[in-house]
Structures are given as structure tokens and as C-alpha cells.
Design a protein around this motif. Structure first.
Motif, PDB file in Angstrom:
ATOM      1  N   VAL A  74      44.493  46.340  37.713  1.00  0.00           N
ATOM      2  CA  VAL A  74      44.113  45.007  38.174  1.00  0.00           C
ATOM      3  C   VAL A  74      42.885  45.163  39.057  1.00  0.00           C
ATOM      4  CG1 VAL A  74      44.858  42.900  39.332  1.00  0.00           C
ATOM      5  CG2 VAL A  74      46.537  44.326  38.121  1.00  0.00           C
ATOM      6  N   SER A  75      41.747  44.691  38.578  1.00  0.00           N
ATOM      7  CA  SER A  75      40.470  44.880  39.271  1.00  0.00           C
ATOM      8  C   SER A  75      40.042  43.587  39.946  1.00  0.00           C
ATOM      9  CB  SER A  75      39.385  45.322  38.276  1.00  0.00           C
ATOM     10  OG  SER A  75      39.700  46.562  37.696  1.00  0.00           O
ATOM     11  N   PHE A  76      39.776  43.679  41.247  1.00  0.00           N
ATOM     12  CA  PHE A  76      39.274  42.541  42.017  1.00  0.00           C
ATOM     13  C   PHE A  76      37.806  42.783  42.351  1.00  0.00           C
ATOM     14  CE2 PHE A  76      43.814  42.944  43.121  1.00  0.00           C
ATOM     15  CZ  PHE A  76      44.264  41.687  42.764  1.00  0.00           C
ATOM     16  N   GLY A  77      36.973  41.758  42.198  1.00  0.00           N
ATOM     17  CA  GLY A  77      35.570  41.913  42.546  1.00  0.00           C
ATOM     18  C   GLY A  77      34.886  40.583  42.758  1.00  0.00           C
ATOM     19  N   ARG A  78      34.313  40.403  43.946  1.00  0.00           N
ATOM     20  CA  ARG A  78      33.533  39.178  44.182  1.00  0.00           C
ATOM     21  C   ARG A  78      32.371  39.111  43.206  1.00  0.00           C
ATOM     22  NH1 ARG A  78      30.478  37.984  49.877  1.00  0.00           N
ATOM     23  NH2 ARG A  78      29.692  40.097  49.489  1.00  0.00           N
ATOM     24  N   SER A  79      31.498  40.109  43.235  1.00  0.00           N
ATOM     25  CA  SER A  79      30.375  40.144  42.305  1.00  0.00           C
ATOM     26  C   SER A  79      30.789  40.733  40.964  1.00  0.00           C
ATOM     27  CB  SER A  79      29.230  40.976  42.885  1.00  0.00           C
ATOM     28  OG  SER A  79      29.552  42.357  42.884  1.00  0.00           O
ATOM     29  N   GLY A  80      31.789  41.605  40.992  1.00  0.00           N
ATOM     30  CA  GLY A  80      32.197  42.278  39.769  1.00  0.00           C
ATOM     31  C   GLY A  80      31.169  43.260  39.261  1.00  0.00           C
ATOM     32  N   SER A  81      30.237  43.653  40.115  1.00  0.00           N
ATOM     33  CA  SER A  81      29.166  44.547  39.684  1.00  0.00           C
ATOM     34  C   SER A  81      29.000  45.764  40.581  1.00  0.00           C
ATOM     35  CB  SER A  81      27.835  43.774  39.614  1.00  0.00           C
ATOM     36  OG  SER A  81      27.870  42.803  38.587  1.00  0.00           O
ATOM     37  N   SER A  82      29.923  45.981  41.515  1.00  0.00           N
ATOM     38  CA  SER A  82      29.775  47.173  42.344  1.00  0.00           C
ATOM     39  C   SER A  82      29.955  48.405  41.462  1.00  0.00           C
ATOM     40  CB  SER A  82      30.786  47.178  43.489  1.00  0.00           C
ATOM     41  OG  SER A  82      32.085  47.436  43.016  1.00  0.00           O
ATOM     42  N   PRO A  83      29.191  49.456  41.708  1.00  0.00           N
ATOM     43  CA  PRO A  83      29.238  50.634  40.827  1.00  0.00           C
ATOM     44  C   PRO A  83      30.633  51.221  40.677  1.00  0.00           C
ATOM     45  CG  PRO A  83      27.379  50.776  42.347  1.00  0.00           C
ATOM     46  CD  PRO A  83      28.196  49.611  42.788  1.00  0.00           C
ATOM     47  N   GLU A  84      31.390  51.249  41.774  1.00  0.00           N
ATOM     48  CA  GLU A  84      32.722  51.840  41.711  1.00  0.00           C
ATOM     49  C   GLU A  84      33.677  51.001  40.858  1.00  0.00           C
ATOM     50  OE1 GLU A  84      31.234  52.576  46.025  1.00  0.00           O
ATOM     51  OE2 GLU A  84      31.195  50.950  44.550  1.00  0.00           O
ATOM     52  N   SER A  85      33.542  49.665  40.923  1.00  0.00           N
ATOM     53  CA  SER A  85      34.435  48.800  40.151  1.00  0.00           C
ATOM     54  C   SER A  85      34.233  48.997  38.663  1.00  0.00           C
ATOM     55  CB  SER A  85      34.204  47.338  40.536  1.00  0.00           C
ATOM     56  OG  SER A  85      34.571  47.112  41.879  1.00  0.00           O
ATOM     57  N   VAL A  86      32.973  49.064  38.251  1.00  0.00           N
ATOM     58  CA  VAL A  86      32.656  49.267  36.839  1.00  0.00           C
ATOM     59  C   VAL A  86      33.113  50.650  36.393  1.00  0.00           C
ATOM     60  CG1 VAL A  86      30.776  49.379  35.154  1.00  0.00           C
ATOM     61  CG2 VAL A  86      30.715  47.654  36.975  1.00  0.00           C
TER      62      VAL A  86
END
Length: 396
Positions: A117-129
């Protein structure tokens, strides 16, 4: 989306003044939350069939591992959710993307069916991707639930068109433009809580009303706290509220550009060493649980800290009125029956408001509080290195 008239004020400050002080974005984003949350509930209700069709078969598996992930504030959403999911009998863990990326072979279990389950305001932080790609690479049976505020973000685009993924895109109003995550934090938390039935659809109105009222009723107390110019602030909370205490501490640290040292812990854990931080320049905020069992421990520490007489101030946040709270208390209205995930929503609005006003009092610009410019709204400068594990099976 809440539209605030230019002649109105937020936390007693006119919007024109806030804009001139570099605080208009953050102030509006703090103030709008009580209006946005019912919109989130409506959105999840409209997506209920899709969400249930995706989650129900996964949650029915006794061997499913749920990993809640994100970076910074987004990671703390998972910390708030885990206790509630565990009570449902689910195997849930909060693992930040910053840990997953640096230690994928330590935190991902290839043979265990996993819902990331991935949370991201921008959804573009390097670690999230990178976390999504690593899960695809290393885990035999992986599914992805993405909760994000940005239709143009990498996370949202990665989830589109994949049979093993579902994305919940939140309204544009949740995509904070200020540096600090405020509406995005509470909206992603609420969305996940609704998706996993940890908060009922009809339980959103009470915290929404409490947050709207708080912006007016808490103002005298907030002004007192700011005027006292505490150098250290400690936020304490049990279970779901421990993750919230961590977010509250980060919000104050961010918006004051590190000029106020902020710490978090659980009430029971605080005695085991961290309590040494308390002196006469310290504010301690105890976020009292609505859970009867946890609340006993919260109240014990509240009394102990006040009897010690060392802290500059010991403040209780509570959704339930009782004599044990004493006079130094912010009592929220209408949430005495709320579970702690729902209670967390107005609690954090109080903490965000204090951080915003303290930032202004220090002469900072809350929308861009980092004077050095070395801390950014979306993290930069992260190099993602390949992991020598299983062969890449992304794009399935």
C-alpha cells in the motif's frame, strides 16, 4: 474543494496578511480539512465496488502480508493504520520506502503474498517509485494499492492498466502546494481507513465538525502556546496516536525550520529514557486515546508529568471530558464516540495550527520554511541503485 473568501481570516489572521507572510497556502490547506474529509468519504463510497473487488480476495488470504509504505509523512500514515488493521486480524506492517529501498532483501519476503500500500502526495518521490519496482522484482505474488493526490505522479501512472494494482486518486484539493503535508496527510489516512473499513463511512462527520470548530475555539490556547516560545515540544500518543504524534513532531520541526526541537513517543515509552528531555522550556502534549484501556495509561502519565513540575507546560488533547484532565486541556467536541483513527483527524489539525502559528512568530515563511533551501517539498538528489536479487518481473 473549499474556497475561502479573500476577506476572511484563518486562525485570526487575514488572508491577505497570510499571503504576504508566505503562509497563505499552508493556512488554507490546514483550514480546509474539515470540509474535504466528507468529500473523501463520498469518493470512497463511489469507489466501494472497485475497492472491495480488489481487496476482498486478498484480505481473505490468511497468508497475506500488508506492507504500508511511503516516505516521511506518508510513511507515518502506515504507522497510524497498523494497530487498527491488526485488530481486524490482518498481518500489517508499516515499512517506509526509505527502508525498503536501502534494504529490499531485508524488508521484502519473496515467498509471502504481499499487498504493498503506497501513499504519496506527489507520487513521484524517487523512493516511492523504486519501492514499487523492487516489490515487483523481488516478490513472487505482489499486489499494489496506491493512494495518491496527484494524477500526474509516477505512482498513479504505474498503477493504471495493471491487473495487480488499484489506484485511489484523491481530489485536487488534497494535493498540498505548501511545503508541509497537511490535507494530503489526513486525506490519505482517511482514504485508507475507509478502504479497509477501519473507519465507518458515517463516522466522518463528527471529526469534520470538530476540526472546523477547533479552528475557532482553540485560537486563544494556540496563541498562548506560541507566546510561551517553547524550545522543545514532545507529542505523546498510544497505538494509532503514536504514529500521529510522530507526524505532529515532524510538522513542527519542518515549519519552524528546526528552531524548535520536536520529539514523539508513546506515553508508556516516554518514561524509558526520553523523559530526560523535559525542562522548563518544554511543552508536552498528551494525545489522549478514546480507547478505555489505553486511556488509563495516558492519564497516568499526564498526572505524573504534572506532578513532576519540570515541564514548562503539560497539555492534554481529549475527545472525552472528565475531571482527570485538569484545566490545561483542549477538549474536542462531538468525538467522544470516535475511534482513535477518526480522532486523529482533528487532533492533527490542532498540531498543524500550532506549528503554522509558531512558524510565523519566528519570522519564517511557512509555505517555504527552509531558509537554507536544502529541504524541498519533493525530495531531490536521491540516487536509486539496482538491487541484485531476483530478475525483474515488473510490468506484469
Amino acid at each position: 474543494m473549499l474556497v475561502v473568501d479573500s476577506k476572511t481570516s484563518i486562525l485570526g489572521i487575514g488572508e491577505d496578511t497570510l499571503d504576504a507572510a508566505g503562509a497563505g497556502l499552508t493556512a488554507r490547506e490546514v483550514a480546509q480539512q474539515g470540509v474535504v474529509w466528507p468529500e473523501i468519504a463520498e469518493l470512497l463510497d463511489s469507489r466501494r465496488a472497485d475497492v472491495d473487488a480488489f481487496l476482498a480476495p486478498l484480505l481473505a488470504r490468511p497468508d497475506l502480508r500488508i506492507v504500508l509504505t511511503g516516505a516521511g509523512t506518508s510513511a507515518f500514515i502506515g504507522e497510524c493504520l497498523v494497530p487498527a488493521l491488526l485488530r481486524q486480524g490482518l498481518r500489517a506492517e508499516a515499512v517506509p520506502t526509505t527502508d525498503l529501498v536501502s534494504g529490499p532483501l531485508s524488508f521484502l519476503q519473496p515467498a509471502v503474498p504481499t499487498l504493498l500500500v503506497s501513499f504519496g502526495r506527489s507520487g513521484s518521490s524517487p523512493e516511492s517509485v523504486a519501492a514499487v519496482a523492487l516489490a515487483d522484482q523481488l516478490v513472487d505474488n505482489v499486489h499494489h494499492l496506491v493512494i495518491t493526490c496527484n494524477a500526474d505522479g509516477e505512482l498513479y501512472r504505474m498503477a493504471e492498466g495493471r491487473s495487480n494494482a488499484l489506484a485511489i486518486l484523491l481530489p485536487e484539493a488534497t494535493h498540498d502546494r505548501g511545503f508541509a503535508m497537511t490535507t494530503s496527510f489526513t486525506s490519505m489516512l482517511l482514504s485508507a481507513a475507509l478502504a479497509f473499513d477501519a473507519v465507518a463511512d458515517d463516522a466522518v462527520q463528527a471529526p469534520s465538525a470538530a476540526a472546523r470548530q477547533l479552528l475557532e475555539s482553540a485560537l486563544p490556547l494556540l496563541k498562548e502556546l506560541v507566546a510561551q516560545r517553547f524550545k522543545r515540544v514532545v507529542y505523546l500518543g498510544s497505538n494509532e496516536l503514536r504514529g500521529l504524534a510522530r507526524e505532529a513532531a515532524l510538522k513542527l520541526l519542518e515549519l519552524t525550520d528546526g528552531q524548535v526541537v520536536a520529539l514523539f513517543d508513546s506515553p508508556l515509552g516516554f518514561r524509558h529514557g526520553p523523559k530526560t528531555i523535559v525542562n522548563d522550556r518544554t511543552l508536552v502534549v498528551v494525545m489522549l486515546s478514546n480507547d478505555a484501556h489505553a486511556r488509563r495509561y495516558d492519564l497516568d502519565l499526564l498526572r505524573e508529568l504534572r506532578n513532576d513540575g519540570r515541564a514548562g507546560r503539560v497539555l492534554a488533547l481529549s475527545g472525552i471530558a472528565e475531571p482527570a484532565l485538569g484545566g490545561d486541556c483542549m477538549l474536542l467536541q462531538g468525538v467522544d464516540d470516535a475511534n482513535d483513527l477518526a480522532l486523529a483527524l482533528p487532533y492533527i489539525v490542532f498540531c498543524q495550527s500550532y506549528a503554522l502559528l509558531q512558524s510565523l512568530d519566528l519570522g519564517l515563511r511557512p509555505d517555504t520554511p527552509s531558509v537554507s533551501g536544502t529541504v524541498n517539498r519533493v525530495v531531490r538528489g536521491v540516487t536509486i541503485y539496482p538491487c541484485e536479487g531476483k530478475s525483474d518481473v515488473s510490468g506484469r
